[in-house]
Structures are given as structure tokens and as C-alpha cells.
Design a protein around this motif. Sequence first.
Motif, PDB file in Angstrom:
ATOM      1  N   ASN A  46       0.841  -1.190   0.000  1.00  0.00           N
ATOM      2  CA  ASN A  46       0.000   0.000   0.000  1.00  0.00           C
ATOM      3  C   ASN A  46       0.893   1.264   0.000  1.00  0.00           C
ATOM      4  OD1 ASN A  46      -1.512   2.175   0.890  1.00  0.00           O
ATOM      5  ND2 ASN A  46      -2.898   0.863   2.082  1.00  0.00           N
ATOM      6  N   GLN A  47       0.587   2.186  -0.935  1.00  0.00           N
ATOM      7  CA  GLN A  47       1.438   3.388  -1.070  1.00  0.00           C
ATOM      8  C   GLN A  47       1.545   4.157   0.253  1.00  0.00           C
ATOM      9  OE1 GLN A  47       3.152   4.073  -3.813  1.00  0.00           O
ATOM     10  NE2 GLN A  47       4.030   5.976  -3.056  1.00  0.00           N
ATOM     11  N   ALA A  48       0.430   4.206   0.998  1.00  0.00           N
ATOM     12  CA  ALA A  48       0.441   4.967   2.248  1.00  0.00           C
ATOM     13  C   ALA A  48       1.382   4.350   3.279  1.00  0.00           C
ATOM     14  CB  ALA A  48      -0.972   5.058   2.812  1.00  0.00           C
ATOM     15  N   LEU A  49       1.602   3.036   3.179  1.00  0.00           N
ATOM     16  CA  LEU A  49       2.472   2.368   4.146  1.00  0.00           C
ATOM     17  C   LEU A  49       3.923   2.301   3.680  1.00  0.00           C
ATOM     18  CD1 LEU A  49       0.160  -0.601   5.185  1.00  0.00           C
ATOM     19  CD2 LEU A  49       0.579   1.543   6.392  1.00  0.00           C
ATOM     20  N   ALA A  50       4.138   2.546   2.379  1.00  0.00           N
ATOM     21  CA  ALA A  50       5.504   2.505   1.866  1.00  0.00           C
ATOM     22  C   ALA A  50       6.294   3.646   2.490  1.00  0.00           C
ATOM     23  CB  ALA A  50       5.491   2.666   0.351  1.00  0.00           C
ATOM     24  N   PRO A  51       7.601   3.467   2.689  1.00  0.00           N
ATOM     25  CA  PRO A  51       8.382   4.580   3.244  1.00  0.00           C
ATOM     26  C   PRO A  51       8.325   5.784   2.322  1.00  0.00           C
ATOM     27  CG  PRO A  51       9.742   2.594   2.953  1.00  0.00           C
ATOM     28  CD  PRO A  51       8.405   2.302   2.365  1.00  0.00           C
ATOM     29  N   LEU A  52       8.373   6.971   2.907  1.00  0.00           N
ATOM     30  CA  LEU A  52       8.435   8.177   2.080  1.00  0.00           C
ATOM     31  C   LEU A  52       9.793   8.238   1.382  1.00  0.00           C
ATOM     32  CD1 LEU A  52       7.032  10.882   1.347  1.00  0.00           C
ATOM     33  CD2 LEU A  52       8.337  11.905   3.216  1.00  0.00           C
ATOM     34  N   LEU A  53      10.828   7.907   2.154  1.00  0.00           N
ATOM     35  CA  LEU A  53      12.185   7.985   1.609  1.00  0.00           C
ATOM     36  C   LEU A  53      12.913   6.669   1.880  1.00  0.00           C
ATOM     37  CD1 LEU A  53      14.093  10.367   0.435  1.00  0.00           C
ATOM     38  CD2 LEU A  53      15.215  10.159   2.633  1.00  0.00           C
ATOM     39  N   GLU A  54      13.564   6.168   0.859  1.00  0.00           N
ATOM     40  CA  GLU A  54      14.410   4.976   1.035  1.00  0.00           C
ATOM     41  C   GLU A  54      15.809   5.333   0.580  1.00  0.00           C
ATOM     42  OE1 GLU A  54      11.385   2.117  -0.972  1.00  0.00           O
ATOM     43  OE2 GLU A  54      13.085   0.951  -0.216  1.00  0.00           O
TER      44      GLU A  54
END
Length: 245
Positions: A2-10
Motif C-alpha cells: 500500500n502506497q500509504a504504508l511505503a516509506p516516504l524515503l528509502e
Amino acid sequence: MNQALAPLLEVRALSRRFAGRKIFDQVSFTLARGEIVSLVGPSGCGKSTLLRALAGLDHDTQGSVLFEREPLREPSPRVGMIFQEPRLLPWLSVADNIAFAAGPRAGDDPRVAALLAEVGLAGVHDALPKQLSGGMAQRVALARGLFTEPDLLLLDEPFSAVDALTRARLQQLLLTLKQARGTTVLLVTHDLDEALALSDRVLLLSPAGTDGPSRIARELPITLQRPRNPRDASLDALRDVLLTM
Ligand SMILES: Nc1ncnc2c1ncn2[C@@H]1O[C@H](COP(=O)(O)OP(=O)(O)OP(=O)(O)O)[C@@H](O)[C@H]1O
Ligand SMILES: [Mg+2]
């Protein structure tokens, strides 16, 4: 995922050399949306260099930086950067400095007045930078960093040049702004107490020197509720961990 759960920055396996000398190596971490993370480490370990790479300002860093899963290679309005010195343009008014991302004379943009009110500087719209105190200039720099409504704010020792009282007020302001906007914050600081007061996590970089390049030596989550009492015993224990690294 889910995009909302993906990290903002990797941040994946970043390394940087200057003149053949590796400063940091294999630096990897993620920032979740809305997190405040501090980056601490000895002078010269590459904190400012790392922050510049994350802002898309350095093209000689190896590794990858993904912002919402897309490679970040250039400066983006979604990533704001605040430097150690305010770096205001002396010939532009406070308002024109804040709105500089929209053009050199964009100070009439209505967002400027709102930002000035937000950082507690409603009266200085037309002032020149030389008329400001250090703490006021730093607040203007904060407003400028927020002008593009970034999702991620990178701050490089932003409060180190002001007195202790102003610093405490600016820290509180950062927390208030973060709360209001949901901005994700990566804060470089020399001040362990600042890191412990503000962050959800502290990343500790090892020294860069004869033992080799700097790496992330430790990652400490801080779960204590805010506002935090600096004398809280659990912070003492975390401070000890950081100091004994
Ligand atoms: N443009 C450059 N050319 C050559 N060496 C550089 C350059 N920029 C930084 N360095 C070197 O890279 C190392 C890391 O510098 P950097 O400014 O990132 O450290 P820092 O962790 O931010 O230090 P401080 O806590 O003192 O601000 C230092 O040894 C510095 O001399
Ligand atoms: Mg630095």
C-alpha cells in the motif's frame, strides 16, 4: 505494498568519496511518513554531505535515494532543505526570500503572510535580512523551507547558532509545524538532548577516519510521548547509549 504504508524515503547503500577518500559507506535507512528522525555523529563524518545528497544537490554520491519509490536525483519542491546558516539573500526582503522558489520577487504571494504568522514573525514581511536577529533569520529560513509545502524537510543543524532559549522555542515551533502539516523531518544535530527531545528515532553515524568510512553505527527508537521531560529517566538511558558508542 500500500502506497500509504511505503516509506516516504528509502536510502540505499549510499557512499561518498572526496579525492579518493571514502567519507561514508553503505548508508541505508528509510523514513516513514510523518516521522522525525535525527542524524547524529562526530564532526566530519559526512552528515551535511549526506543531507545534500538526499536533497538532490550532490551527483557524486553512489547508491540510490528513492522518494515515494521514484529515484530522487534533482532538487524537488517536495523536499525542503534548511541549512545551518539561514542563507537569506541580503538584497531581498524577508517576504521575497521566503517565496524565492516562486521567483525572485514573489513575496506578495498570500502564502508568505500565512507562513510568517506560523513562525511568529508577522511584522517583518518587508524587512531586509540584516534587520533580523539570528533567531528571526532562522525562522525566516524555516518559513522558506516550508513555502513549497514539502513532504520531507531536511534540516542541517538549524538551531545551533542561536541562544538556548531561542533554540528551545524553535524546537517547539518545529514540532508544532510538523504536527500541523504532517511533514516528515530528518534533522542533523550535534545536540543529543535536541535529538532525544524531538525524534521518533535517532541514527548514529560512526566517525570517518583511519578506521574507515562512517557508517550507521546504531539506530535508536524513542517511544516516549511528547512533550518530553528532558529529565525523564528513559532519556538518560538512551543518552548513555549514544554517548558510549
Ligand atoms: N567539497 C568537498 N571537497 C572535499 N572534501 C569535502 C567536501 N565537502 C566535505 N568534505 C569532507 O567530507 C567530510 C565530511 O564533511 P561534512 O561537512 O559532510 O561533515 P559533517 O558530518 O557535516 O561535519 P560537521 O558536524 O562538522 O558539520 C569532511 O572530512 C570534509 O572535509
Ligand atoms: Mg555538517
